[in-house]
Design a protein around this motif. Structure first.
Motif, PDB file in Angstrom:
ATOM      1  N   ILE A 122       0.848  -1.182   0.000  1.00 39.72           N
ATOM      2  CA  ILE A 122       0.000   0.000   0.000  1.00 39.72           C
ATOM      3  C   ILE A 122       0.887   1.237   0.000  1.00 39.72           C
ATOM      4  O   ILE A 122       1.937   1.244   0.650  1.00 39.72           O
ATOM      5  CB  ILE A 122      -0.983  -0.005   1.196  1.00 39.72           C
ATOM      6  N   ASN A 123       0.483   2.245  -0.739  1.00 43.49           N
ATOM      7  CA  ASN A 123       1.245   3.493  -0.793  1.00 43.49           C
ATOM      8  C   ASN A 123       0.368   4.599  -0.211  1.00 43.49           C
ATOM      9  O   ASN A 123      -0.668   4.942  -0.769  1.00 43.49           O
ATOM     10  CB  ASN A 123       1.649   3.824  -2.228  1.00 43.49           C
ATOM     11  N   LEU A 124       0.802   5.158   0.895  1.00 45.67           N
ATOM     12  CA  LEU A 124       0.038   6.200   1.577  1.00 45.67           C
ATOM     13  C   LEU A 124       0.723   7.554   1.524  1.00 45.67           C
ATOM     14  O   LEU A 124       0.332   8.468   2.232  1.00 45.67           O
ATOM     15  CB  LEU A 124      -0.222   5.795   3.039  1.00 45.67           C
ATOM     16  N   ASP A 125       1.737   7.672   0.703  1.00 46.05           N
ATOM     17  CA  ASP A 125       2.425   8.947   0.583  1.00 46.05           C
ATOM     18  C   ASP A 125       1.773   9.775  -0.505  1.00 46.05           C
ATOM     19  O   ASP A 125       1.331   9.248  -1.524  1.00 46.05           O
ATOM     20  CB  ASP A 125       3.910   8.730   0.236  1.00 46.05           C
ATOM     21  N   TYR A 126       1.713  11.069  -0.261  1.00 46.33           N
ATOM     22  CA  TYR A 126       1.186  11.987  -1.272  1.00 46.33           C
ATOM     23  C   TYR A 126       2.141  13.147  -1.391  1.00 46.33           C
ATOM     24  O   TYR A 126       2.926  13.444  -0.515  1.00 46.33           O
ATOM     25  CB  TYR A 126      -0.219  12.481  -0.899  1.00 46.33           C
ATOM     26  N   SER A 127       2.077  13.841  -2.525  1.00 45.11           N
ATOM     27  CA  SER A 127       2.984  14.966  -2.716  1.00 45.11           C
ATOM     28  C   SER A 127       2.233  16.252  -2.785  1.00 45.11           C
ATOM     29  O   SER A 127       1.085  16.352  -2.747  1.00 45.11           O
ATOM     30  CB  SER A 127       3.802  14.792  -3.978  1.00 45.11           C
TER      31      SER A 127
END
Length: 127
Positions: A122-127
């Motif tokens: 899962i990818n929970l990083d945002y920019s």
């Protein structure tokens, strides 16, 4: 279980709720940060206006813009207007900052729970 399915983790309803909450919180955080930046810009404009008032020794009358209209006011009224506006914006900034801090804390908890359950799936990083 095949090698392709070794990293698959079943997504439970509670997991889905956390993922949805994380997404909703992320959007709300971005909105709050944008609003906080706008408030900071307004505070900067007020600071500039206050400096202009201090520098304009030759005029007792100043114009303030309310909507599409400019109104002629005295220096005392203008200073009072700037102070009251600054106070309101500062209060608004404090409220936004508290909300941002609370949401970031909740995001951190959700991130920890979701990463511990799903790992790199899962990818929970945002920019």
């Amino acid at each position: 279980m095949s090698a392709d399915n070794a990293d698959d983790v079943e997504v439970r309803a509670s997991d889905q709720l956390k993922i949805c909450e994380f997404g909703k919180n992320t959007n709300h955080l971005l909105e709050l940060k944008t609003e906080a930046n706008d408030i900071q810009k307004q505070l900067d404009y007020l600071e500039d206006a206050e400096q202009e008032v201090l520098l304009s020794e030759d005029s007792d009358d100043h114009k303030i813009r309310l909507g599409d209209t400019f109104i002629l006011v005295t220096e005392d009224n203008l200073t009072e207007f700037i102070d009251s506006r600054r106070e309101k914006l500062t209060e608004d900034m404090e409220v936004k900052s508290e909300k941002i801090e609370a949401l970031e804390a909740r995001q951190s908890v959700l991130k920890g729970e979701l990463y511990s359950r799903f790992g790199n799936s899962i990818n929970l990083d945002y920019s």
